[in-house]
Design an enzyme around this catalytic site. Structure first.
Site, mmCIF file in Angstrom:
data_model
loop_
_atom_site.group_PDB
_atom_site.id
_atom_site.type_symbol
_atom_site.label_atom_id
_atom_site.label_comp_id
_atom_site.label_asym_id
_atom_site.label_seq_id
_atom_site.Cartn_x
_atom_site.Cartn_y
_atom_site.Cartn_z
ATOM 1 N N ARG A 237 0.867 -1.169 0.000
ATOM 2 C CA ARG A 237 0.000 0.000 0.000
ATOM 3 C C ARG A 237 0.903 1.217 0.000
ATOM 4 O O ARG A 237 1.949 1.223 0.664
ATOM 5 C CB ARG A 237 -0.893 0.042 1.256
ATOM 6 C CG ARG A 237 -2.037 -0.959 1.276
ATOM 7 C CD ARG A 237 -3.135 -0.624 0.251
ATOM 8 N NE ARG A 237 -4.265 -1.518 0.300
ATOM 9 C CZ ARG A 237 -4.416 -2.604 -0.464
ATOM 10 N NH1 ARG A 237 -3.483 -2.935 -1.343
ATOM 11 N NH2 ARG A 237 -5.500 -3.349 -0.358
ATOM 12 N N GLU A 266 -4.467 7.264 -4.717
ATOM 13 C CA GLU A 266 -4.792 6.543 -5.959
ATOM 14 C C GLU A 266 -6.179 6.954 -6.422
ATOM 15 O O GLU A 266 -7.082 7.039 -5.573
ATOM 16 C CB GLU A 266 -4.739 5.031 -5.719
ATOM 17 C CG GLU A 266 -3.348 4.549 -5.378
ATOM 18 C CD GLU A 266 -3.285 3.037 -5.110
ATOM 19 O OE1 GLU A 266 -4.286 2.338 -5.353
ATOM 20 O OE2 GLU A 266 -2.230 2.582 -4.650
ATOM 21 N N HIS A 285 -1.850 0.210 -9.851
ATOM 22 C CA HIS A 285 -2.379 -0.772 -8.885
ATOM 23 C C HIS A 285 -2.988 -1.981 -9.609
ATOM 24 O O HIS A 285 -4.188 -2.243 -9.522
ATOM 25 C CB HIS A 285 -3.420 -0.111 -7.964
ATOM 26 C CG HIS A 285 -3.667 -0.911 -6.715
ATOM 27 N ND1 HIS A 285 -4.015 -0.353 -5.519
ATOM 28 C CD2 HIS A 285 -3.622 -2.252 -6.481
ATOM 29 C CE1 HIS A 285 -4.180 -1.286 -4.602
ATOM 30 N NE2 HIS A 285 -3.945 -2.452 -5.180
HETATM 31 C C1 8YV Z 1 -7.246 -5.019 -5.407
HETATM 32 C C2 8YV Z 1 -5.577 -5.308 -3.551
HETATM 33 O O1 8YV Z 1 -6.793 -4.390 -6.505
HETATM 34 O O2 8YV Z 1 -6.628 -7.255 -2.792
HETATM 35 C C3 8YV Z 1 -6.057 -6.224 -2.488
HETATM 36 O O3 8YV Z 1 -5.861 -5.889 -1.315
HETATM 37 O O4 8YV Z 1 -4.846 -4.406 -3.327
HETATM 38 C C4 8YV Z 1 -5.960 -5.545 -4.932
HETATM 39 O O5 8YV Z 1 -5.894 -6.880 -5.249
HETATM 40 C C5 8YV Z 1 -8.012 -3.957 -4.801
HETATM 41 O O6 8YV Z 1 -8.152 -4.004 -3.455
HETATM 42 C C6 8YV Z 1 -9.360 -3.896 -5.474
HETATM 43 O O7 8YV Z 1 -9.797 -2.603 -5.517
#
Ligand code: 8YV
Length: 325
Positions: A237, A266, A285
């Protein structure tokens, strides 16, 4: 009474059908804002919530008095106020395992693309600059045989480490996690404290979840400890890193380059210098973003909410205390 679900991320028709078979579904294929009046209205009556990419606030929970369970289409759950969910007995489910290998592929993609300058040199050809054999000015750094320092050695960290050790003959160090004897035996990995890892690693790769403890874990002090030849990779993150300290470290040559899939904000704000820096590979991302994996993640979320709203234990439950309580 038929329970009601609010779904706010793209789901396949078959997945929506599965939900509609059991529940009333309010579906928001695109949700631009949590303040969308139709969404807020639906939330007021919802027993279940399925989606991702939306910060859920205590105030939204106040507005959702019937909510029993949330199934996030993500493994990370930093968008959810866990204490508030626990207090209200709302279950939170996530999607571990199904995205591990895809996200590890993205981590390795960043290691490779950054070290070998793949994006920059593809642009070099597109500009018509390949007029003679390339030379020193275009050379990159080796990946194989180097030292890979993992900050975080959970499922995704271990999958990246496996690629490094078994595929590329890398020495693997890891910190910020308890020692993992099984991985030490499998990969020859070695546990280090953070400072030692930063000093010894050629590649420093961050995979820790974002929590109060890991927010801004990597800042000026940490970049100063890395090798000037180090390549820094973040697929965790953005907020785990002090982004302005990273930009300074890159500009001042404290580290060599960075591969980034995640950012403090983001989508990246227009004025961010990061995507324009020659020694940065920035991706939007895409960690888990393949057709196969996003479908599997959505399916896991559907399965989780189906179980949770029937009073059965979901496959991937984040907050045990809401289940026990
Ligand atoms: C997703 C992610 O892109 O699973 C997660 O925690 O960071 C990613 O796989 C995201 O959360 C979906 O918006």
């Amino acid at each position: 009474m038929t329970k009601r679900i609010v779904a706010f991320r793209r789901l396949k028709e078959s997945q929506l059908d599965q939900l509609r078979h059991e529940f009333h579904v309010d579906y928001f294929e695109r949700l631009d804002s949590a303040d969308d009046p139709a969404f807020r209205h639906a939330l007021r009556q919802a027993h279940g919530l399925v989606g991702a990419g939306l910060r859920i606030t205590p105030e939204m929970l106040d507005d959702a008095p019937r909510l029993e369970a949330i199934a996030s289409i993500s493994v990370g759950y930093d968008n959810y106020p866990i204490d508030e969910l626990n207090r209200r007995g709302i279950l939170l489910c996530n999607t571990p395992d199904v995205l591990t290998e895809t996200t590890a592929d993205t981590g390795f993609l960043l290691i490779m693309a950054t070290a070998r300058r793949a994006i920059e040199l593809a642009e070099f050809i597109k500009r018509g600059d390949w007029q003679e054999s390339i030379g020193d000015a275009q050379f990159g750094s080796d990946v194989h045989g180097k030292t890979l320092g993992m900050i975080g050695m959970g499922r995704i960290g271990a999958a990246i480490a496996r690629r490094g050790a078994l595929g590329f003959g890398m020495k693997v160090l890891y910190s910020n996690a308890s020692p993992k004897p099984a991985l030490d035996a499998e990969l020859g990995a070695e546990h280090r404290d953070m400072d030692a890892l930063l000093q010894e690693s050629d590649f420093v790769c961050v995979t820790v979840p974002l929590t109060a403890e890991t927010e801004r874990l990597i800042g000026q002090r940490e970049f100063a400890r890395m090798k000037s030849s180090a390549i820094f990779v973040n697929i965790a993150r953005g907020k785990v890193v002090d982004e302005s300290a990273l930009i300074d470290a890159l500009n001042q040559g404290h580290i060599h380059a960075a591969g980034l899939d995640v950012f403090e904000q983001e989508p990246l704000p227009d004025d961010s210098p990061l995507p324009h820096m020659a020694n940065v590979v920035a991706l939007p991302h895409i960690g888990s973003a393949t057709h196969e994996t996003r479908t599997a993640m959505a399916q896991r979320a559907v399965d989780n909410i189906l179980l949770a709203l029937k009073g059965e234990r979901p496959i991937s439950l984040v907050n045990e205390s809401a289940w026990n309580g």
